[in-house]
Motif scaffolding. Structure first.
Motif, mmCIF file in Angstrom:
data_model
loop_
_atom_site.group_PDB
_atom_site.id
_atom_site.type_symbol
_atom_site.label_atom_id
_atom_site.label_comp_id
_atom_site.label_asym_id
_atom_site.label_seq_id
_atom_site.Cartn_x
_atom_site.Cartn_y
_atom_site.Cartn_z
ATOM 1 N N LEU B 83 0.837 -1.208 0.000
ATOM 2 C CA LEU B 83 0.000 0.000 0.000
ATOM 3 C C LEU B 83 0.872 1.259 0.000
ATOM 4 C CD1 LEU B 83 -2.961 -0.568 2.458
ATOM 5 C CD2 LEU B 83 -3.118 0.196 0.111
ATOM 6 N N LEU B 84 1.873 1.242 0.879
ATOM 7 C CA LEU B 84 2.743 2.417 0.977
ATOM 8 C C LEU B 84 3.483 2.648 -0.336
ATOM 9 C CD1 LEU B 84 4.233 2.126 4.554
ATOM 10 C CD2 LEU B 84 3.042 4.083 3.639
ATOM 11 N N SER B 89 4.232 6.083 -4.992
ATOM 12 C CA SER B 89 4.596 6.135 -6.409
ATOM 13 C C SER B 89 3.461 6.669 -7.269
ATOM 14 C CB SER B 89 4.991 4.739 -6.881
ATOM 15 O OG SER B 89 3.873 3.871 -6.773
ATOM 16 N N LEU B 90 2.471 7.379 -6.642
ATOM 17 C CA LEU B 90 1.404 7.985 -7.434
ATOM 18 C C LEU B 90 1.991 9.101 -8.272
ATOM 19 C CD1 LEU B 90 -1.637 8.294 -5.028
ATOM 20 C CD2 LEU B 90 -1.538 7.004 -7.140
#
Lengths: 262, 99
Positions: B83-84, B89-90
């Motif tokens: 998730l992190l 990395s969005l």
């Protein structure tokens, strides 16, 4: 529990051995049986201790993983706060941009030519109301508002036939009220009409009514008793009166018979 | 693993009470005065074993339950890491520099 069982078995064995020693009697295979049981219990105990040690190691590994999970949770919460903040900033920016676009549309609909705006600006600033003239110095009689002299120099002033000489463009009555002309002592509580009466410029009877067509001059002094009423029953329209301060404290201020025409 | 096995062997030796029982029986056979002393040693050893077991962590659950919990924790760590990584990395906004 296992330790308790084992200790009990050993006690039995020791008691049996002690008894056999004291009694010198053969016990058969009973002590052999107890010894075998003891060895078996010892093996079980060792196996259980080994499992307990393994569980201890697993427990340590679990504690390490729990700490990692906590750290990841705090990272996720931090990221969530940052995302929330970014969303708030973006929402504010989008809202302001939309408002600006609305203003642009509105301005486009009601557009005025620049020449017209410049013309209007010239008219506003032509009378020096916005900024003093470049050559203005202290002592210059010019003001950003029409002075008394200029007002009385106009049509109404000529109709009233009042003297135009004064100090700094102001009439002697105003100068008197302001205490700037010598000779006559002007008290701020004394209305201008009374001053004019004393100086011979105003009607002598304070209850004199106006006649139709009489000149009307608005003289609003600094007195708080300047009243503007509609004198419709007299048929002379809207005019302005000054109340005699000597009597207005005891009588109704709006009684027109106590008013003095200015 | 080779180093672990001797250590495990020594741990088993520490857990075993047979040597102490053997000492007690030998003293009783010899009718020596050390029987009482050996018995005291034996009793002390049992008490130490009890305290040691009481202080051991993670023995309140069975081994299978522990393994199950361990797997759950490992999955949690893996999921949160993913998730992190995904959120970090969005796509980033590129703010144009004011010229």
């Amino acid at each position: 529990m296992l330790v308790g069982n084992r200790s009990q078995k050993r006690r039995e064995l020791i008691e049996m051995l002690a008894l056999s020693r004291s009694q010198k009697l053969p016990q058969g295979g009973e002590d052999t049986q107890i010894l075998e049981l003891l060895v078996q219990r010892d093996k079980e105990f060792q196996e259980l201790m080994r499992v307990a040690h393994e569980q201890g190691k697993v427990h340590q590994e679990m504690q390490v993983l729990e700490k990692e999970v906590e750290k990841r949770d705090s990272d996720i919460q931090q990221l969530q706060k940052q995302l929330k903040e970014a969303e708030h900033i973006l929402a504010t920016a989008v809202y302001q941009a939309k408002e600006k676009l609305k203003s642009i549309d509105k301005a486009k609909k009601g557009s005025i030519s620049s020449e017209e705006i410049i013309k209007y600006a010239h008219r506003i600033s032509a009378s020096n109301a916005v900024c003093a003239p470049l050559n203005w110095v202290p002592g210059d009689p010019r003001r950003p508002y029409p002075t008394d002299l200029e007002m009385r120099s106009g049509l109404l002033g000529h109709m009233s036939n009042l003297p135009t000489n004064g100090v700094n463009g102001h009439l002697p009555g105003d100068a008197l009220a302001a205490g700037r002309l010598p000779g006559i002592c002007a008290h701020p509580s004394v209305p201008l009409a009374i001053i004019r009466c004393l100086s011979g410029h105003a009607p002598s009877s304070p209850w004199q009514r106006l006649w139709a067509g009489a000149p009307r001059v608005c003289v609003c002094l600094c007195l708080p008793i300047c009243v503007c009423i509609s004198d419709s029953d007299l048929g002379i329209g809207h005019t302005q009166y000054l109340v005699d301060p000597a009597i207005h404290h005891t009588h109704n201020i709006y009684d027109k018979h106590q008013l003095i025409q200015v | 693993m080779a180093t672990n096995q001797p250590k495990q062997g020594s741990e088993n030796d520490d857990c075993s009470f047979l040597p102490l029982v053997h000492d007690v029986i030998k003293c009783m056979d010899k009718d020596s005065q050390d029987v009482h002393q050996e018995l005291v040693k034996f009793k002390t050893r049992i008490q130490e074993a009890r305290e040691q077991i009481g202080a051991m962590p993670g023995i309140d659950k069975s081994l299978s339950e522990q393994q199950h919990e361990l797997e759950t924790l490992r999955e949690q760590v893996h999921t949160k890491n993913q998730l992190l990584q995904k959120y970090k990395s969005l796509c980033m906004f590129e703010v144009p520099k004011a010229s």
